[in-house]
Design a protein around this motif. Structure first.
Motif, short mmCIF file in Angstrom:
data_model
loop_
_atom_site.label_atom_id
_atom_site.label_comp_id
_atom_site.label_asym_id
_atom_site.label_seq_id
_atom_site.Cartn_x
_atom_site.Cartn_y
_atom_site.Cartn_z
N LEU A 137 14.03 41.71 64.85
CA LEU A 137 15.14 40.81 64.56
C LEU A 137 14.78 39.41 65.05
CD1 LEU A 137 18.10 40.72 63.52
CD2 LEU A 137 18.78 40.90 65.88
N ALA A 183 17.86 37.01 74.82
CA ALA A 183 18.44 37.29 73.50
C ALA A 183 18.90 38.73 73.42
CB ALA A 183 17.39 37.01 72.41
N VAL A 186 17.18 27.29 58.82
CA VAL A 186 16.36 27.82 57.75
C VAL A 186 17.15 27.85 56.44
CG1 VAL A 186 16.93 30.20 58.35
CG2 VAL A 186 14.88 29.74 57.07
N PRO A 193 21.54 28.14 61.12
CA PRO A 193 20.84 29.25 61.78
C PRO A 193 20.95 30.53 60.97
CG PRO A 193 22.88 28.76 62.92
CD PRO A 193 22.79 27.80 61.80
N ALA A 194 20.04 31.47 61.27
CA ALA A 194 20.09 32.73 60.54
C ALA A 194 19.48 33.84 61.38
CB ALA A 194 19.32 32.62 59.23
N PHE A 195 20.01 35.04 61.19
CA PHE A 195 19.35 36.22 61.75
C PHE A 195 18.52 36.83 60.63
CE2 PHE A 195 22.30 36.34 65.38
CZ PHE A 195 21.37 36.63 66.36
N HIS A 221 15.83 35.30 65.29
CA HIS A 221 16.85 34.28 65.12
C HIS A 221 16.14 32.98 64.76
CE1 HIS A 221 19.82 31.19 66.30
NE2 HIS A 221 20.64 32.04 65.76
N ALA A 222 16.54 32.41 63.62
CA ALA A 222 15.94 31.15 63.22
C ALA A 222 16.95 30.04 63.42
CB ALA A 222 15.50 31.22 61.76
N LEU A 223 16.45 28.90 63.89
CA LEU A 223 17.35 27.81 64.25
C LEU A 223 17.90 27.11 63.02
CD1 LEU A 223 18.51 26.23 66.57
CD2 LEU A 223 16.48 24.82 66.55
N THR A 283 11.89 29.64 65.42
CA THR A 283 12.19 31.07 65.38
C THR A 283 12.10 31.67 66.77
OG1 THR A 283 9.89 31.43 64.79
CG2 THR A 283 11.48 31.58 63.02
N LEU A 284 12.82 32.75 66.97
CA LEU A 284 12.89 33.39 68.27
C LEU A 284 13.03 34.88 68.01
CD1 LEU A 284 13.48 32.20 71.22
CD2 LEU A 284 15.80 32.95 70.80
N SER A 285 12.15 35.66 68.62
CA SER A 285 12.31 37.10 68.38
C SER A 285 13.39 37.62 69.31
CB SER A 285 10.99 37.84 68.61
OG SER A 285 10.49 37.56 69.88
N ALA A 286 14.41 38.25 68.73
CA ALA A 286 15.58 38.61 69.51
C ALA A 286 15.61 40.08 69.86
CB ALA A 286 16.85 38.24 68.75
N GLN A 291 23.58 32.70 59.01
CA GLN A 291 23.43 33.58 57.86
C GLN A 291 22.96 34.95 58.33
OE1 GLN A 291 20.69 31.36 55.17
NE2 GLN A 291 21.00 29.81 56.75
#
Lengths: 125, 164
Positions: free
Chosen positions: B134, A92, B140, B93-95, B136-138, B121-124, A107
């Motif tokens: 930051l 990432a 939400v 998805p959302a950051f 990233h959610a798949l 969720t994934l910590s980016a 978003q």
């Protein structure tokens, strides 16, 4: 070779099938998702449990067959759970570094992806 | 928990290394000896690269945390599978910028890994300079709700475990 009890056979088969289905779904995710960040979710989640189920089935089978549990296989699961998020995090981060495009429904736009106008030096960690 | 001495700077790590060595090889006198030797030498050699990390203050809470995490990993798999298989529904998805309330690196690492392993969720990117993570959610809808959820379910227990 001792005969396995039918219940154990069923449990092991069920674990293997679950593992296969989860891995397959994880792979389908690669096809279905639209951008890199979303595709990253597949390997960290589905494959963890997919591989986990395979290994539990394998441990259970050889434990029942040979009478000794194999600790190595348990360790594989453990190490996988420890390393999968780290590799996903690195992927990432490099994706953010290369500013890979986002799926349009996403978003919120992170500062890391904004174009050069802003000073980038303060972003470094 | 176990007091550190000059020759054994990180007793827990030494114990862990010895245990893992014995587990990946076999339980024989030679391997036990080798495991103990490795467990003593490796932490001593790599000591300089390690920052001082906060100790686990409440081991029982840590065990409970691991248990909760395992359940959440299983739930996470089915959540992600559901999002993948629901063809008609477009994921959202959302950051998310998650404000961290800890500053020690090891608890933050555990939190970031937890976030990556749990549902959607994934910590980016960890931005240590302003103490945010930051994510990233798949899929939400409620971003603030998700931040609150992560804070209550994972960060507060971690802070208790490490006593920071």
């Amino acid at each position: 070779m001792p005969e396995l009890h039918v219940i154990w056979e069923a449990v092991i088969s069920l674990l293997l099938i679950t593992a296969g289905v989860l891995s397959l779904i994880g792979a389908l995710g690669l096809l279905r998702f639209k951008d890199f960040y979303m595709r990253l979710h597949g390997p960290t989640k589905s494959s963890t449990l997919g591989v986990g189920c395979t290994l539990i089935a394998s441990v259970a089978y050889f434990w029942l067959q040979e009478g000794t549990p194999s600790a190595q296989e348990m360790l594989i699961t453990l190490f996988l759970i420890i390393t999968a998020p780290v590799s996903a995090h690195l992927l990432a981060m490099s994706a953010l570094h290369h500013k890979l495009p986002l799926y349009e429904r996403t978003q919120g736009e992170p500062v890391e992806l904004k174009t050069k106008e802003k000073p980038q030096d303060s972003e470094r960690t | 928990m176990i007091p550190a001495t000059r020759w054994v700077p990180t007793p827990l790590l030494s114990l862990l290394l010895a245990a893992i060595w014995i587990l990946v090889t076999s339980l024989s006198p030679g391997n036990i000896l080798l495991g103990v030797v490795l467990g003593l030498i490796i932490p001593k050699l790599t000591q300089q690269f390690w920052d001082k990390q906060p100790d686990v203050k409440r081991p029982w809470l840590a065990i409970k945390y691991i248990f909760v995490l395992f359940i959440d990993i299983i739930v996470a798999n089915f959540e992600v599978s559901r999002v993948i298989l629901a063809i008609r529904r477009k994921p959202q998805p959302a950051f998310i910028v998650y404000p961290l309330s800890m500053s020690e690196t090891f608890p933050i690492t555990v939190l970031a890994n937890t976030i990556s392993l749990t549902p959607g969720t994934l910590s980016a990117h960890l931005r240590l300079h302003d103490g945010t993570l930051l994510i990233h959610a798949l899929d939400v809808d409620d971003i603030d709700g998700m931040i609150r959820h992560i804070h209550e379910r994972y960060e507060l227990p971690l802070k208790e475990i490490f006593g920071c």
